[in-house]
Design a protein around this motif. Structure first.
Motif, PDB file in Angstrom:
ATOM      1  N   ARG A 199      27.691  27.208  19.480  1.00  0.00           N
ATOM      2  CA  ARG A 199      27.231  26.288  20.505  1.00  0.00           C
ATOM      3  C   ARG A 199      27.767  26.702  21.871  1.00  0.00           C
ATOM      4  NH1 ARG A 199      23.922  25.819  17.695  1.00  0.00           N
ATOM      5  NH2 ARG A 199      23.627  24.352  16.037  1.00  0.00           N
ATOM      6  N   THR A 251      33.755  30.456  19.424  1.00  0.00           N
ATOM      7  CA  THR A 251      33.512  30.824  18.039  1.00  0.00           C
ATOM      8  C   THR A 251      33.932  32.268  17.819  1.00  0.00           C
ATOM      9  OG1 THR A 251      31.585  29.366  17.979  1.00  0.00           O
ATOM     10  CG2 THR A 251      31.746  31.021  16.244  1.00  0.00           C
ATOM     11  N   GLU A 280      19.598  38.048  12.657  1.00  0.00           N
ATOM     12  CA  GLU A 280      18.930  36.949  13.359  1.00  0.00           C
ATOM     13  C   GLU A 280      18.463  37.391  14.748  1.00  0.00           C
ATOM     14  OE1 GLU A 280      21.461  33.521  13.406  1.00  0.00           O
ATOM     15  OE2 GLU A 280      21.484  33.351  11.235  1.00  0.00           O
ATOM     16  N   GLY A 305      22.059  32.503  15.517  1.00  0.00           N
ATOM     17  CA  GLY A 305      23.484  32.196  15.521  1.00  0.00           C
ATOM     18  C   GLY A 305      23.805  30.772  15.161  1.00  0.00           C
ATOM     19  N   ASN A 306      25.029  30.603  14.735  1.00  0.00           N
ATOM     20  CA  ASN A 306      25.524  29.283  14.377  1.00  0.00           C
ATOM     21  C   ASN A 306      26.707  28.964  15.290  1.00  0.00           C
ATOM     22  OD1 ASN A 306      25.927  26.901  13.089  1.00  0.00           O
ATOM     23  ND2 ASN A 306      26.973  27.780  11.329  1.00  0.00           N
ATOM     24  N   CYS A 350      21.105  30.117  21.612  1.00  0.00           N
ATOM     25  CA  CYS A 350      21.634  29.191  20.606  1.00  0.00           C
ATOM     26  C   CYS A 350      20.535  28.521  19.785  1.00  0.00           C
ATOM     27  CB  CYS A 350      22.509  28.124  21.273  1.00  0.00           C
ATOM     28  SG  CYS A 350      24.064  28.765  21.922  1.00  0.00           S
ATOM     29  N   ARG A 403      24.927  38.979   9.720  1.00  0.00           N
ATOM     30  CA  ARG A 403      23.894  37.938   9.731  1.00  0.00           C
ATOM     31  C   ARG A 403      23.375  37.692  11.143  1.00  0.00           C
ATOM     32  NH1 ARG A 403      19.621  36.192   8.196  1.00  0.00           N
ATOM     33  NH2 ARG A 403      19.251  33.985   8.394  1.00  0.00           N
ATOM     34  N   LEU A 404      24.278  37.633  12.118  1.00  0.00           N
ATOM     35  CA  LEU A 404      23.855  37.408  13.495  1.00  0.00           C
ATOM     36  C   LEU A 404      23.009  38.578  13.994  1.00  0.00           C
ATOM     37  CD1 LEU A 404      23.743  35.771  16.063  1.00  0.00           C
ATOM     38  CD2 LEU A 404      26.024  36.644  16.652  1.00  0.00           C
TER      39      LEU A 404
END
Length: 139
Positions: free
Chosen positions: A53, A58, A71, A50-51, A46, A67-68
């Protein structure tokens, strides 16, 4: 701390995990399609990608998966070349840094964590290729 992506719920040691599964938030877990990550490793994740928690569920789809995956690839490269956890998590109060203090051999640990991130990226990409959303949930 387990630093591999687990493909079988029976491989889990303990009870603190994150589950990644194809489908919407309210969809039931599909054991054959679900992968698990150790909760401590997930807390570290986290902080680097990633965005999402640890304490929330999610669901991501489409571009958010792309995007993940990007990342995760970047984090994997950065971690695999780090000399210590402090280079990845510079603040000693961050969960990720404190979780990795328990790793006696950082050389081995960083390679295992990097490989796990790559494995997760591949799993996410396969879900994306099937045009399925992915739900991330703490267990």
């Amino acid at each position: 701390m387990q630093l591999t992506l687990l493909r079988n719920a029976g491989d889990r040691v303990g009870s603190y995990y994150a589950a990644f599964y194809p489908g919407e938030r309210d969809a039931p877990l599909r054991p054959d399609d679900t992968v698990y990550m150790d909760g401590d490793a997930f807390e570290a994740l986290c902080f680097v990608a990633g965005n999402f928690r640890v304490t929330s569920t999610t669901t991501i789809a489409g571009f958010a998966i792309d995007r993940l995956v990007e990342e995760l690839e970047e984090a994997s490269r950065r971690i695999s070349h780090s000399d210590s956890p402090r280079q990845v998590w510079p603040l000693t109060s961050s969960y990720g840094y404190t979780q990795f203090l328990s790793i006696d051999d950082w050389e081995v640990g960083r390679q295992q964590f990097s490989a796990m991130l790559q494995d997760l990226g591949s799993w996410l990409q396969a879900a994306r290729d099937r045009d399925e959303p992915v739900t991330i949930r703490g267990l």
